[in-house]
Scaffold this motif. Structure first.
Motif, PDB file in Angstrom:
ATOM      1  N   ILE A  73       2.073  -7.547 -16.905  1.00 41.00           N
ATOM      2  CA  ILE A  73       2.337  -7.170 -15.522  1.00 41.00           C
ATOM      3  C   ILE A  73       1.190  -7.718 -14.679  1.00 41.00           C
ATOM      4  CG2 ILE A  73       2.666  -5.243 -13.937  1.00 41.00           C
ATOM      5  CD1 ILE A  73       3.343  -3.527 -16.430  1.00 41.00           C
ATOM      6  N   SER A  74       1.506  -8.508 -13.670  1.00 42.45           N
ATOM      7  CA  SER A  74       0.437  -9.026 -12.822  1.00 42.45           C
ATOM      8  C   SER A  74      -0.122  -7.908 -11.951  1.00 42.45           C
ATOM      9  CB  SER A  74       0.950 -10.155 -11.938  1.00 42.45           C
ATOM     10  OG  SER A  74      -0.042 -10.444 -10.966  1.00 42.45           O
ATOM     11  N   THR A  75      -1.445  -7.860 -11.807  1.00 45.78           N
ATOM     12  CA  THR A  75      -2.080  -6.813 -11.017  1.00 45.78           C
ATOM     13  C   THR A  75      -2.162  -7.177  -9.540  1.00 45.78           C
ATOM     14  OG1 THR A  75      -4.268  -7.770 -11.324  1.00 45.78           O
ATOM     15  CG2 THR A  75      -3.552  -6.157 -12.953  1.00 45.78           C
ATOM     16  N   GLY A  76      -1.697  -8.384  -9.204  1.00 46.02           N
ATOM     17  CA  GLY A  76      -1.780  -8.826  -7.818  1.00 46.02           C
ATOM     18  C   GLY A  76      -3.171  -9.339  -7.472  1.00 46.02           C
ATOM     19  N   MET A  77      -4.101  -9.300  -8.427  1.00 47.87           N
ATOM     20  CA  MET A  77      -5.446  -9.821  -8.205  1.00 47.87           C
ATOM     21  C   MET A  77      -5.723 -10.835  -9.292  1.00 47.87           C
ATOM     22  SD  MET A  77      -7.483  -6.309  -7.595  1.00 47.87           S
ATOM     23  CE  MET A  77      -8.330  -6.264  -6.057  1.00 47.87           C
ATOM     24  N   ALA A  78      -5.838 -12.094  -8.898  1.00 48.34           N
ATOM     25  CA  ALA A  78      -5.983 -13.160  -9.889  1.00 48.34           C
ATOM     26  C   ALA A  78      -7.253 -12.967 -10.721  1.00 48.34           C
ATOM     27  CB  ALA A  78      -5.995 -14.517  -9.193  1.00 48.34           C
ATOM     28  N   LEU A  80      -8.719 -10.182 -11.626  1.00 47.72           N
ATOM     29  CA  LEU A  80      -8.507  -9.135 -12.627  1.00 47.72           C
ATOM     30  C   LEU A  80      -7.557  -9.618 -13.723  1.00 47.72           C
ATOM     31  CD1 LEU A  80      -8.745  -6.285 -13.757  1.00 47.72           C
ATOM     32  CD2 LEU A  80      -7.112  -5.509 -12.058  1.00 47.72           C
ATOM     33  N   ASP A  81      -6.487 -10.308 -13.311  1.00 43.22           N
ATOM     34  CA  ASP A  81      -5.547 -10.845 -14.305  1.00 43.22           C
ATOM     35  C   ASP A  81      -6.266 -11.744 -15.299  1.00 43.22           C
ATOM     36  OD1 ASP A  81      -3.450  -9.505 -13.244  1.00 43.22           O
ATOM     37  OD2 ASP A  81      -2.523 -11.224 -12.245  1.00 43.22           O
ATOM     38  N   ARG A  82      -7.212 -12.545 -14.793  1.00 48.29           N
ATOM     39  CA  ARG A  82      -7.922 -13.465 -15.674  1.00 48.29           C
ATOM     40  C   ARG A  82      -8.785 -12.721 -16.685  1.00 48.29           C
ATOM     41  NH1 ARG A  82     -11.255 -17.146 -13.182  1.00 48.29           N
ATOM     42  NH2 ARG A  82     -12.564 -15.283 -13.162  1.00 48.29           N
ATOM     43  N   VAL A  83      -9.486 -11.683 -16.212  1.00 50.93           N
ATOM     44  CA  VAL A  83     -10.337 -10.919 -17.122  1.00 50.93           C
ATOM     45  C   VAL A  83      -9.483 -10.239 -18.199  1.00 50.93           C
ATOM     46  CG1 VAL A  83     -11.965  -8.989 -17.285  1.00 50.93           C
ATOM     47  CG2 VAL A  83     -12.105 -10.564 -15.375  1.00 50.93           C
ATOM     48  N   LEU A  84      -8.273  -9.804 -17.804  1.00 49.25           N
ATOM     49  CA  LEU A  84      -7.382  -9.141 -18.763  1.00 49.25           C
ATOM     50  C   LEU A  84      -6.744 -10.127 -19.733  1.00 49.25           C
ATOM     51  CD1 LEU A  84      -5.584  -6.714 -16.298  1.00 49.25           C
ATOM     52  CD2 LEU A  84      -7.027  -6.025 -18.211  1.00 49.25           C
ATOM     53  N   GLY A  85      -6.809 -11.417 -19.410  1.00 45.05           N
ATOM     54  CA  GLY A  85      -6.175 -12.422 -20.262  1.00 45.05           C
ATOM     55  C   GLY A  85      -4.732 -12.664 -19.847  1.00 45.05           C
ATOM     56  N   PHE A 266     -15.885  -9.991  -7.353  1.00 48.93           N
ATOM     57  CA  PHE A 266     -15.278  -9.409  -6.160  1.00 48.93           C
ATOM     58  C   PHE A 266     -16.347  -9.084  -5.127  1.00 48.93           C
ATOM     59  CE2 PHE A 266     -12.733  -8.173  -9.802  1.00 48.93           C
ATOM     60  CZ  PHE A 266     -11.434  -8.415  -9.386  1.00 48.93           C
ATOM     61  N   ARG A 267     -15.887  -8.933  -3.894  1.00 48.13           N
ATOM     62  CA  ARG A 267     -16.744  -8.362  -2.864  1.00 48.13           C
ATOM     63  C   ARG A 267     -16.081  -7.099  -2.328  1.00 48.13           C
ATOM     64  NH1 ARG A 267     -20.990 -11.248  -1.890  1.00 48.13           N
ATOM     65  NH2 ARG A 267     -20.874 -13.502  -2.109  1.00 48.13           N
ATOM     66  N   MET A 268     -16.893  -6.064  -2.124  1.00 52.17           N
ATOM     67  CA  MET A 268     -16.372  -4.834  -1.526  1.00 52.17           C
ATOM     68  C   MET A 268     -16.503  -4.962  -0.013  1.00 52.17           C
ATOM     69  SD  MET A 268     -15.147  -1.756  -1.954  1.00 52.17           S
ATOM     70  CE  MET A 268     -15.580  -0.745  -3.363  1.00 52.17           C
ATOM     71  N   GLY A 269     -15.371  -4.976   0.663  1.00 52.69           N
ATOM     72  CA  GLY A 269     -15.397  -5.115   2.117  1.00 52.69           C
ATOM     73  C   GLY A 269     -14.782  -3.902   2.783  1.00 52.69           C
ATOM     74  N   GLY A 270     -14.523  -4.023   4.065  1.00 51.90           N
ATOM     75  CA  GLY A 270     -13.957  -2.911   4.817  1.00 51.90           C
ATOM     76  C   GLY A 270     -12.547  -2.566   4.381  1.00 51.90           C
ATOM     77  N   THR A 271     -11.844  -3.533   3.815  1.00 57.22           N
ATOM     78  CA  THR A 271     -10.479  -3.266   3.362  1.00 57.22           C
ATOM     79  C   THR A 271     -10.373  -3.423   1.848  1.00 57.22           C
ATOM     80  OG1 THR A 271      -9.958  -5.554   3.876  1.00 57.22           O
ATOM     81  CG2 THR A 271      -9.320  -3.889   5.519  1.00 57.22           C
ATOM     82  N   GLY A 272     -11.415  -2.962   1.154  1.00 57.77           N
ATOM     83  CA  GLY A 272     -11.344  -2.944  -0.298  1.00 57.77           C
ATOM     84  C   GLY A 272     -11.940  -4.175  -0.952  1.00 57.77           C
TER      85      GLY A 272
END
Ligand code: TYD
Ligand code: MG
Length: 449
Positions: A73-78, A80-85, A266-272
């Motif tokens: 299942i894609s997490t919508g974050m490339a 994170l998907d890469r780290v998960l394999g 990742f960077r933590m910004g105002g919108t996550g």
């Protein structure tokens, strides 16, 4: 005489003991031993003999068709998907650990929202109220999709939902606050954590539901009860970074469905959380190249090359045992490089405190960083900066010889792209900008003249 069955376990390494100890004799952790419930131990002790008598193994031929790999299942974050394999595997369990406030709930709210666009997702919170999760999701702009929220600490109820297969993804935030009826001990204790996690993992497999569990880390930065949970789950991710800076690094510590080399940035910004736009240069963004004691290494993480700055400070000391402080690098390799500098290059480091750092929260364990460590220390000792356009890669041997690093071309290309004109190390040939050195002494000579 029958061996007494163990009734105590270490929260850190998972080893078991017959009596309580203040300090774990296996891993050395203090106050990490706790009682595990008697029933649990008794069952496993009794079953050994029964199993021998009643059962045999079923086996398979090597060329039998096993079950197909679980769909992802894609997490919508490339990142994170890469780290998960390649995304979250259905029916598998991912444990994500990190310090409080690092952004675990933020990351998972974003993931839950993205997955909920395609299928039903449940976010179980045992720490916050559903209103708090709702408010966070609104702040993050998470679309309502097919996302449902539940506030509970009842592990059995969550397991029932997992086993029903009604959701494609269930997030549990966090395992430390779940409790299972009929199991002894406080929430967050060894027995509770272990049995809650085992119950959830088993239910997720049965319902073919992807499961993500949040686990808190202890003060010293390890996942609470890491070994206790590590063997139960399929993947362990560690979410790291400085709470007060915006960069976040996601690493796979264990991964049954992919590599443990890939990292997500990742960077933590105002919108996550957002993926870092140019990962190659993120760790050298704040570099002050004119200062002695700094050298950049093109290091490999998974399939990517990231440039990392190694900093060193050498300070004369009167103490019989001078300080050796290392952060972000392999302590033993740094000690070895210092020994080679002392012995082969006659640098009197034995009477100096030495501090070595990989900046920006980077962590390099590959030996390819040895040469950059050596040059940073040499630069600090001589108080001459390494030229700003020069970086270094190579392994240092005990004889003072240099060994080439794997994936040299990838490193050279990324260094060039980010403005480094010269790369020192035992690389192939003497191409454009390459300063080939076969020995550490030659490399130091080439850099400082
Ligand atoms: P959180 O996800 O609650 O951390 P954890 O679950 O790991 O304890 O988030 C922690 C911090 O992130 C919090 O201090 C506020 C900050 N934050 C942002 O900077 N931007 C955002 O969009 C959100 C939701 C949080
Ligand atoms: Mg949280």
């Amino acid at each position: 005489m029958a061996k007494k069955s163990p009734t105590f376990a270490c929260k850190e390494c998972g080893d078991t003991f017959t009596k309580w100890l203040g300090r774990c004799s296996s891993c050395g952790a203090m106050n990490s031993i706790a009682e595990i419930s008697a029933g649990e131990v008794a069952i496993s002790a009794k079953s050994n003999a029964q199993v021998l008598a009643a059962r045999g193994l079923t086996s398979e031929a090597l060329d039998d068709q096993g079950p197909p790999a679980p769909p992802r299942i894609s997490t919508g974050m490339a990142e994170l998907d890469r780290v998960l394999g390649g995304g979250l595997p259905r029916g598998a369990c991912v444990l994500i650990g990190g310090e409080p406030g690092i952004g675990k709930s933020t990351l998972l709210a974003q993931v839950a929202g993205a997955v909920a666009m395609a299928g039903p997702v449940l976010y179980v919170t045992a720490e916050e109220s559903t209103d708090q999760i709702r408010a966070r999701c609104q702040r993050l702009g998470v679309p309502p999709g097919n996302l449902r929220l539940a506030a509970t600490s009842d592990a059995v109820a969550v397991a029932g939902t997992l086993a029903s297969g009604a959701f494609s993804l269930v997030v549990v935030d966090s395992i430390q606050l779940l409790t299972q009826d009929g199991v002894e001990g406080e929430p967050g204790g060894v027995t509770q954590i272990r049995s809650c996690a085992a119950t959830l993992v088993e239910a997720a497999k049965r319902g073919r539901t992807a499961l993500v569990i949040v686990g808190h880390v202890t003060k010293d930065g390890t996942l609470a009860g890491p070994r206790l949970l590590e063997h139960l789950v399929d993947t362990v991710l560690s979410f790291e970074g400085d709470r007060y800076a915006d960069l976040r690094v996601l690493r796979a510590v264990k991964n049954r469905y992919g590599s443990t080399n890939e990292i997500g940035l990742f960077r933590m910004g105002g919108t996550g959380l957002e993926a870092v736009a140019d990962p190659g240069s993120v760790f050298i963004a704040d570099r002050d190249a004119g200062v002695p004691g700094s050298c950049v290494v093109p290091s490999i993480e998974g399939n990517r090359c990231l440039l990392v700055e190694v900093q060193a400070l050498v300070n004369p000391s009167d103490m019989p045992q001078p300080q050796r402080r290392v952060s972000g690098l392999d302590r033993d390799r740094v000690a070895m490089v210092l020994a080679v500098l002392s012995r082969r290059l006659r640098m009197p480091l034995g009477s100096a405190d030495v501090y070595v750092n990989a900046t920006g929260g980077a962590r390099i364990i590959e030996p390819a960083a040895d040469l950059a460590v050596a040059l940073a220390v040499a630069s600090a000792w001589r108080e001459i900066p390494v030229p700003a356009d020069l970086c270094a890669v190579g392994e240092v041997g005990l004889g003072g010889e240099l060994r080439p690093a794997p994936r040299y071309e990838l490193r050279a290309a990324e260094a060039r792209r980010l403005g480094f004109q010269r790369l020192v190390g035992p690389g192939p040939g003497a191409g454009r900008g390459r300063l080939t050195a076969k020995r550490l002494a030659e490399a130091v000579e080439a850099v400082f003249g």
